[in-house]
Design a protein around this motif. Sequence first.
Motif, PDB file in Angstrom:
ATOM      1  N   PRO A  40     -11.225  -1.127  39.409  1.00 36.06           N
ATOM      2  CA  PRO A  40     -11.187  -0.597  40.778  1.00 36.06           C
ATOM      3  C   PRO A  40      -9.977  -1.100  41.586  1.00 36.06           C
ATOM      4  N   ARG A  41      -9.135  -1.939  40.969  1.00 35.26           N
ATOM      5  CA  ARG A  41      -7.973  -2.494  41.670  1.00 35.26           C
ATOM      6  C   ARG A  41      -6.697  -1.783  41.240  1.00 35.26           C
ATOM      7  N   GLN A  42      -5.680  -1.895  42.094  1.00 36.13           N
ATOM      8  CA  GLN A  42      -4.330  -1.493  41.710  1.00 36.13           C
ATOM      9  C   GLN A  42      -3.449  -2.704  41.916  1.00 36.13           C
ATOM     10  N   ILE A  43      -2.599  -2.980  40.926  1.00 35.44           N
ATOM     11  CA  ILE A  43      -1.663  -4.094  41.013  1.00 35.44           C
ATOM     12  C   ILE A  43      -0.256  -3.525  40.994  1.00 35.44           C
ATOM     13  N   CYS A  44       0.571  -3.966  41.930  1.00 35.68           N
ATOM     14  CA  CYS A  44       1.981  -3.575  41.962  1.00 35.68           C
ATOM     15  C   CYS A  44       2.848  -4.822  41.979  1.00 35.68           C
ATOM     16  N   GLU A  45       3.883  -4.802  41.171  1.00 35.16           N
ATOM     17  CA  GLU A  45       4.889  -5.859  41.161  1.00 35.16           C
ATOM     18  C   GLU A  45       6.198  -5.266  41.626  1.00 35.16           C
ATOM     19  N   ARG A  46       6.922  -6.041  42.410  1.00 35.92           N
ATOM     20  CA  ARG A  46       8.229  -5.615  42.918  1.00 35.92           C
ATOM     21  C   ARG A  46       9.252  -6.687  42.562  1.00 35.92           C
ATOM     22  N   TRP A  47      10.292  -6.262  41.854  1.00 36.88           N
ATOM     23  CA  TRP A  47      11.344  -7.172  41.422  1.00 36.88           C
ATOM     24  C   TRP A  47      12.691  -6.645  41.872  1.00 36.88           C
ATOM     25  N   ASP A  64     -10.368  -1.497  47.115  1.00 33.58           N
ATOM     26  CA  ASP A  64     -11.061  -0.883  48.257  1.00 33.58           C
ATOM     27  C   ASP A  64     -10.214  -0.942  49.534  1.00 33.58           C
ATOM     28  N   GLY A  65      -8.908  -0.739  49.387  1.00 35.33           N
ATOM     29  CA  GLY A  65      -8.019  -0.707  50.538  1.00 35.33           C
ATOM     30  C   GLY A  65      -7.686  -2.060  51.132  1.00 35.33           C
ATOM     31  N   LYS A  66      -8.049  -3.147  50.444  1.00 32.75           N
ATOM     32  CA  LYS A  66      -7.767  -4.491  50.953  1.00 32.75           C
ATOM     33  C   LYS A  66      -7.028  -5.307  49.899  1.00 32.75           C
ATOM     34  N   THR A  67      -6.059  -6.095  50.355  1.00 27.94           N
ATOM     35  CA  THR A  67      -5.337  -6.978  49.443  1.00 27.94           C
ATOM     36  C   THR A  67      -6.268  -8.106  49.015  1.00 27.94           C
ATOM     37  N   VAL A  68      -6.415  -8.285  47.697  1.00 35.65           N
ATOM     38  CA  VAL A  68      -7.292  -9.333  47.180  1.00 35.65           C
ATOM     39  C   VAL A  68      -6.512 -10.461  46.505  1.00 35.65           C
ATOM     40  N   GLU A  69      -5.229 -10.235  46.210  1.00 32.04           N
ATOM     41  CA  GLU A  69      -4.412 -11.297  45.629  1.00 32.04           C
ATOM     42  C   GLU A  69      -2.947 -10.991  45.861  1.00 32.04           C
ATOM     43  N   ALA A  87       3.355 -18.789  42.722  1.00 31.70           N
ATOM     44  CA  ALA A  87       2.451 -19.208  43.794  1.00 31.70           C
ATOM     45  C   ALA A  87       1.466 -18.070  44.050  1.00 31.70           C
ATOM     46  N   ILE A  88       0.173 -18.363  43.931  1.00 29.95           N
ATOM     47  CA  ILE A  88      -0.869 -17.350  44.086  1.00 29.95           C
ATOM     48  C   ILE A  88      -1.639 -17.615  45.375  1.00 29.95           C
ATOM     49  N   ASN A  89      -1.711 -16.586  46.221  1.00 29.48           N
ATOM     50  CA  ASN A  89      -2.464 -16.651  47.477  1.00 29.48           C
ATOM     51  C   ASN A  89      -2.119 -17.880  48.315  1.00 29.48           C
ATOM     52  N   GLY A  90      -0.836 -18.230  48.347  1.00 25.56           N
ATOM     53  CA  GLY A  90      -0.374 -19.321  49.198  1.00 25.56           C
ATOM     54  C   GLY A  90      -0.599 -20.713  48.642  1.00 25.56           C
ATOM     55  N   ARG A  91      -1.140 -20.824  47.443  1.00 28.44           N
ATOM     56  CA  ARG A  91      -1.335 -22.145  46.839  1.00 28.44           C
ATOM     57  C   ARG A  91       0.010 -22.689  46.365  1.00 28.44           C
ATOM     58  N   PRO A  92       0.076 -23.995  46.060  1.00 27.95           N
ATOM     59  CA  PRO A  92       1.337 -24.565  45.574  1.00 27.95           C
ATOM     60  C   PRO A  92       1.811 -23.861  44.303  1.00 27.95           C
ATOM     61  N   PRO A  93       3.124 -23.726  44.146  1.00 22.42           N
ATOM     62  CA  PRO A  93       3.658 -23.034  42.971  1.00 22.42           C
ATOM     63  C   PRO A  93       3.388 -23.788  41.675  1.00 22.42           C
ATOM     64  N   ILE A  94       3.226 -23.023  40.604  1.00 22.18           N
ATOM     65  CA  ILE A  94       3.004 -23.568  39.261  1.00 22.18           C
ATOM     66  C   ILE A  94       4.273 -23.307  38.458  1.00 22.18           C
ATOM     67  N   PRO A  95       4.868 -24.352  37.854  1.00 22.66           N
ATOM     68  CA  PRO A  95       6.109 -24.162  37.095  1.00 22.66           C
ATOM     69  C   PRO A  95       5.865 -23.708  35.659  1.00 22.66           C
ATOM     70  N   PHE A  96       6.758 -22.858  35.165  1.00 21.85           N
ATOM     71  CA  PHE A  96       6.783 -22.427  33.770  1.00 21.85           C
ATOM     72  C   PHE A  96       8.245 -22.426  33.335  1.00 21.85           C
ATOM     73  N   ALA A  97       8.493 -22.760  32.077  1.00 23.22           N
ATOM     74  CA  ALA A  97       9.858 -22.787  31.542  1.00 23.22           C
ATOM     75  C   ALA A  97      10.029 -21.691  30.492  1.00 23.22           C
ATOM     76  N   GLU A  98      11.219 -21.111  30.457  1.00 21.47           N
ATOM     77  CA  GLU A  98      11.532 -20.098  29.447  1.00 21.47           C
ATOM     78  C   GLU A  98      11.459 -20.712  28.056  1.00 21.47           C
ATOM     79  N   THR A  99      10.777 -20.007  27.145  1.00 18.17           N
ATOM     80  CA  THR A  99      10.698 -20.456  25.757  1.00 18.17           C
ATOM     81  C   THR A  99      11.229 -19.428  24.771  1.00 18.17           C
ATOM     82  N   ALA A 100      11.356 -18.171  25.196  1.00 20.81           N
ATOM     83  CA  ALA A 100      11.885 -17.130  24.298  1.00 20.81           C
ATOM     84  C   ALA A 100      12.492 -16.021  25.145  1.00 20.81           C
TER      85      ALA A 100
END
Length: 149
Positions: A40-47, A64-69, A87-100
Amino acid sequence: MRFLLAGAAALSLAASTGWAAEPTDPLAWYDGTWCTPVGPRQICERWGPPMAGLKVGTSQAVKDGKTVEIELVTIDISGPKAQVQVAINGRPPIPFAETARTATSMTFENPNHDYPQRIRYWREGELLKAEISMLDGSRANGWSFTRVQ
């Protein structure tokens, strides 16, 4: 939230002024707006293209017409290996490193994070694919996005 809005404004400005991607942008293949329905959700990414070696992306899930994340993703591509902060929903950012990396895919990992430990993006023709999982590939969740003009 202000940081997220500033990132979105920068992406909008970059798109409206026609800035070209930096010549060293290894992720130019996923610039644009990409959307997918998920139940029931739609997810959009903008880069957008990077500025000074930093690529900024946002993800917004609506139900349902409301932002949930909301996610704010910054990718530092200035070094030999990309470094990601999510950073999800304003929480502190989580680091990830490129591996491939290939010409149309990139994988990021953080073995110390509970879940996900791996984030992977790749292109399959006109689709942008994304998957999150544990390092061993278990607990995989994936999405197929189509470009929105």
